[in-house]
Design a protein around this motif. Structure first.
Motif, PDB file in Angstrom:
ATOM      1  N   ILE A 187      66.679  37.109  76.432  1.00 18.96           N
ATOM      2  CA  ILE A 187      67.938  37.825  76.710  1.00 18.96           C
ATOM      3  C   ILE A 187      68.807  36.978  77.647  1.00 18.96           C
ATOM      4  O   ILE A 187      70.016  36.818  77.446  1.00 18.96           O
ATOM      5  CB  ILE A 187      67.624  39.220  77.331  1.00 18.96           C
ATOM      6  N   CYS A 219      73.100  37.226  77.936  1.00 19.66           N
ATOM      7  CA  CYS A 219      73.398  38.670  78.022  1.00 19.66           C
ATOM      8  C   CYS A 219      73.490  39.209  79.453  1.00 19.66           C
ATOM      9  O   CYS A 219      73.963  40.332  79.658  1.00 19.66           O
ATOM     10  CB  CYS A 219      72.322  39.479  77.294  1.00 19.66           C
ATOM     11  N   LYS A 220      72.987  38.464  80.422  1.00 20.76           N
ATOM     12  CA  LYS A 220      72.975  39.022  81.788  1.00 20.76           C
ATOM     13  C   LYS A 220      74.400  39.384  82.218  1.00 20.76           C
ATOM     14  O   LYS A 220      75.327  38.606  81.970  1.00 20.76           O
ATOM     15  CB  LYS A 220      72.368  38.015  82.761  1.00 20.76           C
ATOM     16  N   MET A 229      76.180  41.714  80.935  1.00 22.39           N
ATOM     17  CA  MET A 229      76.897  42.474  79.889  1.00 22.39           C
ATOM     18  C   MET A 229      76.939  43.945  80.291  1.00 22.39           C
ATOM     19  O   MET A 229      75.976  44.463  80.859  1.00 22.39           O
ATOM     20  CB  MET A 229      76.156  42.348  78.535  1.00 22.39           C
ATOM     21  N   VAL A 238      73.316  44.881  81.924  1.00 14.80           N
ATOM     22  CA  VAL A 238      72.109  44.064  81.857  1.00 14.80           C
ATOM     23  C   VAL A 238      71.954  43.417  83.232  1.00 14.80           C
ATOM     24  O   VAL A 238      72.863  42.738  83.715  1.00 14.80           O
ATOM     25  CB  VAL A 238      72.224  42.975  80.765  1.00 14.80           C
ATOM     26  N   GLN A 271      73.558  46.036  71.504  1.00 14.20           N
ATOM     27  CA  GLN A 271      74.315  44.778  71.629  1.00 14.20           C
ATOM     28  C   GLN A 271      73.397  43.631  72.029  1.00 14.20           C
ATOM     29  O   GLN A 271      73.488  42.527  71.515  1.00 14.20           O
ATOM     30  CB  GLN A 271      75.437  44.936  72.664  1.00 14.20           C
ATOM     31  N   VAL A 272      72.496  43.906  72.983  1.00 12.56           N
ATOM     32  CA  VAL A 272      71.565  42.875  73.458  1.00 12.56           C
ATOM     33  C   VAL A 272      70.662  42.445  72.305  1.00 12.56           C
ATOM     34  O   VAL A 272      70.458  41.248  72.062  1.00 12.56           O
ATOM     35  CB  VAL A 272      70.726  43.405  74.645  1.00 12.56           C
ATOM     36  N   ARG A 324      72.549  40.263  69.896  1.00 11.93           N
ATOM     37  CA  ARG A 324      72.847  38.925  70.422  1.00 11.93           C
ATOM     38  C   ARG A 324      71.597  38.052  70.459  1.00 11.93           C
ATOM     39  O   ARG A 324      71.646  36.875  70.172  1.00 11.93           O
ATOM     40  CB  ARG A 324      73.432  39.077  71.832  1.00 11.93           C
TER      41      ARG A 324
END
Ligand code: FAD
Ligand code: EPU
Length: 299
Positions: free
Chosen positions: A231, A236-237, A239, A246, A271-272, A275
């Motif tokens: 992740i 993603c962090k 988001m 996240v 979403q995560v 992605r």
């Protein structure tokens, strides 16, 4: 209201909000809710639900569940009041509603070595057994000697460790109701065990967000990899969807910054997952128990 038998009618609450009983603090109400005081209450509740065809879910410490805003049809059963813990020799006997943290501390104080590896994991003993909770210092299955549960057929059974299927973050026990268990460690020195327990908790708190609302890791680790790392690498962090974010500390934690709704957390999870699939071709599987289950795939 369904005509519950008089034995349990006094226990049944209607439309009980569940958000305060979870660590994410989101979600709607349970159509029916019972907080059992005894094995008898549990058995009566199960029997009444069976007779009415009412689905039943068990809520432990609520630290691994995500409840949709529309709430839960059917019955939610809590064993939070059944929380006695007793140590003897290198063993501990505890009821399912006991806090895992309290159990770990009691073991360490009594010189029972092993369970202190589970330090810092929130929730109840029942939830830990149902999820086979653990981490780098072992999982609860390592210490199980015996579990008393009501199986999916409604029978009270006492199972030895060898009779119970445990695997990574999964156990057959999640299909029934865990009532109590005996865990077995080996003999150690209380001071050293308490020190190890606090070191493990500190280490966990430094790597994972503890001062914000969450339900721990959202996704299971794929074989040989860390979902958090995937992740993170997928960028993603940080988001966000509304107040759901996240975590910047650990990518596999979605935190509720105060005002998030279940829908926002579910949207962010989707979403995560999309992605991570785009970046790594890996389909992440939810670790969180989502009630009702279809809420993750629904819009
Ligand atoms: P709940 O969330 O209430 O329920 C989880 C599942 O267990 C549900 O399916 C429920 O029906 C079932 N269940 C609960 N009680 C019973 C019962 N008596 N009988 C049958 N089924 C039952 N988990 C880890 O494994 N390792 C970690 O390091 C970890 N760190 C975390 C850190 C944080 C900050 C948070 C918030 C969570 C973390 N978790 C971790 C997730 C969670 O704490 C564990 O999965 C925990 O064991 C869940 O227990 P619970 O009592 O809260 O269960
Ligand atoms: N990592 C990153 N970025 C991140 C997070 C992790 O690069 O944002 C890297 C770390 O640097 C490390 C590797 O990924 O190299 C593994 O990270 P970590 O040690 O934090 O372990 P994890 O695999 O992400 C698992 C459990 C946790 C448990 C820890 C520690 C799962 C899904 N998660 O996390 O359990 O606390 O090990 O034992 O199995 C939970 O299940 O809810 C949970 C919190």
């Amino acid at each position: 209201m369904i005509a519950f038998p008089s034995r349990i009618r006094r226990l049944v609450q209607e439309r009980r909000p569940l958000a305060p009983l979870t660590t994410l603090r989101v979600g709607g109400a349970a159509r029916y809710f019972v907080e059992a005081n005894s094995l008898r209450d549990v058995a009566d509740t199960l029997e009444a639900c069976r007779a009415q065809g009412l689905p039943l879910r068990v809520l432990g410490g609520g630290s691994n569940v995500l409840i949709a805003e529309r709430g839960v049809e059917g019955m939610v059963l809590s064993l939070a009041k059944m929380r006695r813990i007793a140590t003897f020799g290198h063993k501990v006997h505890a009821q399912a509603g006991a806090s895992l943290g309290a159990l770990v501390t009691r073991c360490a104080r009594a010189g029972i070595a092993g369970p202190e590896g589970l330090s810092g994991i929130p929730g109840s003993l029942g939830g830990a057994l149902a999820m086979n909770a653990g981490g780098q210092y072992g999982e609860i299955a390592d210490f199980v000697e015996r579990v008393v549960w009501i199986n999916p057929q409604g029978e009270l059974q006492s199972l030895y460790r060898e009779e119970i299927e445990f695997s990574y973050r999964r156990s057959q026990l999640s299909g029934g109701v865990v009532i109590e268990a005996i865990l077995s460690g080996h003999l150690g020195e209380a001071g050293a065990l308490l020190a190890r327990a606090s070191r493990i908790t500190r280490e966990k708190r430094a790597r994972q967000p503890y001062s914000v609302l969450s339900a721990g890791c959202c996704f299971k680790n794929p074989k040989g990899n860390s979902a958090g790392r995937l992740i993170d690498l997928a960028g993603c962090k940080g988001m966000k969807v509304g107040d759901a974010m996240v975590s910047r500390l650990h990518g596999n934690f979605i935190v509720n910054r105060g005002g998030a709704g279940a829908g926002e957390i579910l949207k962010l999870m989707r979403q995560v997952r999309a992605r991570v699939f785009d970046h790594h071709g890996v389909k992440l599987e939810a670790e969180l128990k989502i009630w009702p289950e279809e809420s993750l795939t629904a819009a």
